[in-house]
Design a protein around this motif. Structure first.
Motif, PDB file in Angstrom:
ATOM      1  N   PHE A 108      47.907  45.817  36.576  1.00 44.20           N
ATOM      2  CA  PHE A 108      49.202  45.179  36.802  1.00 44.20           C
ATOM      3  C   PHE A 108      49.102  44.136  37.907  1.00 44.20           C
ATOM      4  O   PHE A 108      49.657  43.036  37.792  1.00 44.20           O
ATOM      5  CB  PHE A 108      50.244  46.231  37.169  1.00 44.20           C
ATOM      6  CG  PHE A 108      51.618  45.659  37.424  1.00 44.20           C
ATOM      7  CD1 PHE A 108      52.457  45.352  36.363  1.00 44.20           C
ATOM      8  CD2 PHE A 108      52.046  45.415  38.711  1.00 44.20           C
ATOM      9  CE1 PHE A 108      53.723  44.808  36.594  1.00 44.20           C
ATOM     10  CE2 PHE A 108      53.300  44.870  38.955  1.00 44.20           C
ATOM     11  CZ  PHE A 108      54.131  44.578  37.887  1.00 44.20           C
ATOM     12  N   LEU A 109      48.373  44.460  38.983  1.00 44.85           N
ATOM     13  CA  LEU A 109      48.205  43.519  40.095  1.00 44.85           C
ATOM     14  C   LEU A 109      47.485  42.258  39.630  1.00 44.85           C
ATOM     15  O   LEU A 109      47.830  41.143  40.043  1.00 44.85           O
ATOM     16  CB  LEU A 109      47.424  44.189  41.225  1.00 44.85           C
ATOM     17  CG  LEU A 109      47.124  43.324  42.455  1.00 44.85           C
ATOM     18  CD1 LEU A 109      48.404  42.823  43.098  1.00 44.85           C
ATOM     19  CD2 LEU A 109      46.295  44.110  43.460  1.00 44.85           C
ATOM     20  N   LYS A 110      46.490  42.413  38.762  1.00 44.72           N
ATOM     21  CA  LYS A 110      45.774  41.254  38.232  1.00 44.72           C
ATOM     22  C   LYS A 110      46.727  40.347  37.454  1.00 44.72           C
ATOM     23  O   LYS A 110      46.693  39.115  37.596  1.00 44.72           O
ATOM     24  CB  LYS A 110      44.637  41.722  37.322  1.00 44.72           C
ATOM     25  CG  LYS A 110      43.772  40.604  36.781  1.00 44.72           C
ATOM     26  CD  LYS A 110      42.621  41.165  35.946  1.00 44.72           C
ATOM     27  CE  LYS A 110      41.731  40.048  35.414  1.00 44.72           C
ATOM     28  NZ  LYS A 110      40.610  40.577  34.601  1.00 44.72           N
ATOM     29  N   ALA A 111      47.594  40.941  36.643  1.00 47.57           N
ATOM     30  CA  ALA A 111      48.572  40.156  35.882  1.00 47.57           C
ATOM     31  C   ALA A 111      49.572  39.482  36.812  1.00 47.57           C
ATOM     32  O   ALA A 111      49.942  38.316  36.616  1.00 47.57           O
ATOM     33  CB  ALA A 111      49.296  41.062  34.885  1.00 47.57           C
ATOM     34  N   ALA A 112      50.013  40.197  37.848  1.00 46.03           N
ATOM     35  CA  ALA A 112      50.970  39.631  38.799  1.00 46.03           C
ATOM     36  C   ALA A 112      50.362  38.442  39.541  1.00 46.03           C
ATOM     37  O   ALA A 112      51.035  37.432  39.777  1.00 46.03           O
ATOM     38  CB  ALA A 112      51.422  40.703  39.782  1.00 46.03           C
ATOM     39  N   ASN A 113      49.096  38.554  39.913  1.00 47.48           N
ATOM     40  CA  ASN A 113      48.425  37.438  40.589  1.00 47.48           C
ATOM     41  C   ASN A 113      48.280  36.233  39.674  1.00 47.48           C
ATOM     42  O   ASN A 113      48.340  35.084  40.119  1.00 47.48           O
ATOM     43  CB  ASN A 113      47.056  37.883  41.106  1.00 47.48           C
ATOM     44  CG  ASN A 113      47.138  38.562  42.448  1.00 47.48           C
ATOM     45  OD1 ASN A 113      47.845  38.108  43.346  1.00 47.48           O
ATOM     46  ND2 ASN A 113      46.425  39.665  42.609  1.00 47.48           N
ATOM     47  N   LYS A 114      48.074  36.490  38.389  1.00 52.77           N
ATOM     48  CA  LYS A 114      47.989  35.391  37.429  1.00 52.77           C
ATOM     49  C   LYS A 114      49.328  34.639  37.382  1.00 52.77           C
ATOM     50  O   LYS A 114      49.366  33.397  37.358  1.00 52.77           O
ATOM     51  CB  LYS A 114      47.636  35.938  36.039  1.00 52.77           C
ATOM     52  CG  LYS A 114      47.331  34.858  35.016  1.00 52.77           C
ATOM     53  CD  LYS A 114      47.119  35.432  33.625  1.00 52.77           C
ATOM     54  CE  LYS A 114      45.886  36.307  33.543  1.00 52.77           C
ATOM     55  NZ  LYS A 114      45.620  36.728  32.140  1.00 52.77           N
ATOM     56  N   VAL A 115      50.419  35.392  37.386  1.00 50.92           N
ATOM     57  CA  VAL A 115      51.750  34.771  37.399  1.00 50.92           C
ATOM     58  C   VAL A 115      51.970  34.006  38.698  1.00 50.92           C
ATOM     59  O   VAL A 115      52.506  32.897  38.707  1.00 50.92           O
ATOM     60  CB  VAL A 115      52.849  35.839  37.220  1.00 50.92           C
ATOM     61  CG1 VAL A 115      54.233  35.239  37.475  1.00 50.92           C
ATOM     62  CG2 VAL A 115      52.796  36.428  35.824  1.00 50.92           C
ATOM     63  N   ARG A 116      51.546  34.605  39.816  1.00 50.37           N
ATOM     64  CA  ARG A 116      51.711  33.946  41.118  1.00 50.37           C
ATOM     65  C   ARG A 116      51.025  32.583  41.134  1.00 50.37           C
ATOM     66  O   ARG A 116      51.607  31.578  41.575  1.00 50.37           O
ATOM     67  CB  ARG A 116      51.146  34.831  42.225  1.00 50.37           C
ATOM     68  CG  ARG A 116      51.207  34.203  43.616  1.00 50.37           C
ATOM     69  CD  ARG A 116      50.604  35.114  44.663  1.00 50.37           C
ATOM     70  NE  ARG A 116      49.224  35.447  44.373  1.00 50.37           N
ATOM     71  CZ  ARG A 116      48.186  34.659  44.654  1.00 50.37           C
ATOM     72  NH1 ARG A 116      48.382  33.468  45.216  1.00 50.37           N
ATOM     73  NH2 ARG A 116      46.952  35.037  44.369  1.00 50.37           N
ATOM     74  N   ILE A 117      49.791  32.536  40.648  1.00 49.35           N
ATOM     75  CA  ILE A 117      49.051  31.273  40.601  1.00 49.35           C
ATOM     76  C   ILE A 117      49.767  30.269  39.706  1.00 49.35           C
ATOM     77  O   ILE A 117      49.915  29.091  40.044  1.00 49.35           O
ATOM     78  CB  ILE A 117      47.614  31.524  40.104  1.00 49.35           C
ATOM     79  CG1 ILE A 117      46.814  32.291  41.155  1.00 49.35           C
ATOM     80  CG2 ILE A 117      46.906  30.208  39.771  1.00 49.35           C
ATOM     81  CD1 ILE A 117      45.474  32.794  40.667  1.00 49.35           C
ATOM     82  N   GLN A 118      50.220  30.730  38.557  1.00 46.31           N
ATOM     83  CA  GLN A 118      50.916  29.866  37.598  1.00 46.31           C
ATOM     84  C   GLN A 118      52.175  29.284  38.211  1.00 46.31           C
ATOM     85  O   GLN A 118      52.419  28.064  38.128  1.00 46.31           O
ATOM     86  CB  GLN A 118      51.266  30.690  36.358  1.00 46.31           C
ATOM     87  CG  GLN A 118      52.133  29.981  35.335  1.00 46.31           C
ATOM     88  CD  GLN A 118      52.506  30.909  34.188  1.00 46.31           C
ATOM     89  OE1 GLN A 118      51.665  31.608  33.642  1.00 46.31           O
ATOM     90  NE2 GLN A 118      53.767  30.949  33.839  1.00 46.31           N
ATOM     91  N   ILE A 119      52.980  30.116  38.846  1.00 51.37           N
ATOM     92  CA  ILE A 119      54.252  29.660  39.414  1.00 51.37           C
ATOM     93  C   ILE A 119      54.028  28.752  40.616  1.00 51.37           C
ATOM     94  O   ILE A 119      54.713  27.732  40.780  1.00 51.37           O
ATOM     95  CB  ILE A 119      55.135  30.862  39.777  1.00 51.37           C
ATOM     96  CG1 ILE A 119      55.634  31.537  38.491  1.00 51.37           C
ATOM     97  CG2 ILE A 119      56.322  30.439  40.636  1.00 51.37           C
ATOM     98  CD1 ILE A 119      56.441  32.801  38.714  1.00 51.37           C
ATOM     99  N   GLU A 120      53.063  29.091  41.473  1.00 49.46           N
ATOM    100  CA  GLU A 120      52.781  28.241  42.625  1.00 49.46           C
ATOM    101  C   GLU A 120      52.347  26.848  42.200  1.00 49.46           C
ATOM    102  O   GLU A 120      52.764  25.848  42.797  1.00 49.46           O
ATOM    103  CB  GLU A 120      51.699  28.883  43.500  1.00 49.46           C
ATOM    104  CG  GLU A 120      52.206  30.045  44.345  1.00 49.46           C
ATOM    105  CD  GLU A 120      51.128  30.650  45.220  1.00 49.46           C
ATOM    106  OE1 GLU A 120      49.948  30.234  45.090  1.00 49.46           O
ATOM    107  OE2 GLU A 120      51.452  31.527  46.030  1.00 49.46           O
ATOM    108  N   ASN A 121      51.537  26.769  41.162  1.00 51.17           N
ATOM    109  CA  ASN A 121      51.110  25.453  40.675  1.00 51.17           C
ATOM    110  C   ASN A 121      52.259  24.683  40.048  1.00 51.17           C
ATOM    111  O   ASN A 121      52.355  23.461  40.204  1.00 51.17           O
ATOM    112  CB  ASN A 121      49.961  25.615  39.682  1.00 51.17           C
ATOM    113  CG  ASN A 121      48.625  25.806  40.364  1.00 51.17           C
ATOM    114  OD1 ASN A 121      48.091  24.895  40.990  1.00 51.17           O
ATOM    115  ND2 ASN A 121      48.087  27.004  40.267  1.00 51.17           N
ATOM    116  N   GLN A 122      53.145  25.390  39.346  1.00 49.96           N
ATOM    117  CA  GLN A 122      54.316  24.728  38.782  1.00 49.96           C
ATOM    118  C   GLN A 122      55.202  24.179  39.888  1.00 49.96           C
ATOM    119  O   GLN A 122      55.743  23.071  39.780  1.00 49.96           O
ATOM    120  CB  GLN A 122      55.089  25.713  37.903  1.00 49.96           C
ATOM    121  CG  GLN A 122      54.407  26.045  36.603  1.00 49.96           C
ATOM    122  CD  GLN A 122      55.084  27.170  35.846  1.00 49.96           C
ATOM    123  OE1 GLN A 122      55.929  27.892  36.399  1.00 49.96           O
ATOM    124  NE2 GLN A 122      54.732  27.348  34.587  1.00 49.96           N
TER     125      GLN A 122
END
Length: 241
Positions: A108-122
């Motif tokens: 779950f943490l790996k998926a959350a970090n993927k979202v974090r990276i995606q949103i920060e770049n957006q």
């Protein structure tokens, strides 16, 4: 670090409880609501927008896929389900990740970090595009005894050449007396990334990552410094396997 507002949707109480406990352990996630079905979620999301949906798929009346399709501007999505047959349809919707129950906290943490990276770049990209005073869509360099205007969208990469920089665009490269630090200050971080002490590349010009080489759309291959690879992957919104 910006907080990511999230919502849990699951018709099973134990599923909601597990996800709620996971979310509370991650400091960049803020839980806005926990819902038992899509109708309840829709009512809340209309007045309390979220950045991330953590949703089951198989739910009564409206399933997770149908719910996401009904949203005019869906946020980032992580599906958490006991069924693997929806994976293809899910990724066609542009979901960030697809987790199979039972889910470990590590996964779950790996998926959350993927979202974090995606949103920060957006957010970086939106800031670069909208903040016209800071990043007007172009920059000037002095080359060939004149000031030359260069559009961000035309740049492939920038190379450090001693006390000079060389800017590569679809036209001939331009040589200018400047430092990489100076030129980097003129470039929006959502559109450009430093991959090496000697190279800055346009994110839009990237074709592929091949080990420690970055392939660009113009056919150029550039070295990636080991210390900058993680930052590059973050800028490109991908995970290093």
């Amino acid at each position: 670090m910006n907080v990511i507002r999230c919502m849990i949707i699951d018709d099973e109480p134990i599923g909601r409880e597990i996800l709620e406990n996971f979310v509370k352990k991650i400091n960049f996630l803020e839980l806005v609501a926990v819902c038992g079905d899509a109708f309840e979620a829709l009512e809340i999301i209309e007045s309390h927008p979220v950045d991330l949906l953590l949703s089951d798929i198989q739910m009564p009346e409206i399933n997770g896929l149908e719910f996401v399709r009904s949203l005019p501007f869906p946020p980032a999505i992580i599906f958490i389900t006991a069924h693997d047959q929806y994976a293809v349809n899910s990724f066609e919707l542009g979901v960030t990740d697809y987790l199979l129950k039972p889910v470990s906290f590590e996964r779950f943490l790996k998926a959350a970090n993927k979202v974090r990276i995606q949103i920060e770049n957006q957010r970086h990209l939106a800031s670069a595009v909208n903040n016209n005073n800071a990043y007007p869509g172009y920059f000037f360099i002095r080359a060939n005894n004149k000031l030359v205007k260069i559009l961000y969208k035309d740049v492939y990469y920038i190379e450090s050449v001693g006390d000079y920089i060389k800017v590569y665009t679809s036209d001939l490269p331009l040589l200018s007396y400047s430092s990489m630090k100076m030129i980097e200050s003129k470039l929006p971080p959502g559109l450009f990334v430093r991959i090496h002490s000697g190279y800055i590349v346009s994110i839009n010009a990237v074709k592929a990552v091949n080990g420690q080489l970055l392939e660009l759309l113009n056919g150029t291959c550039l070295p990636i410094a080991k210390s900058r690879k993680e930052h590059l992957f973050s800028a490109l919104r991908i995970e290093e396997s």
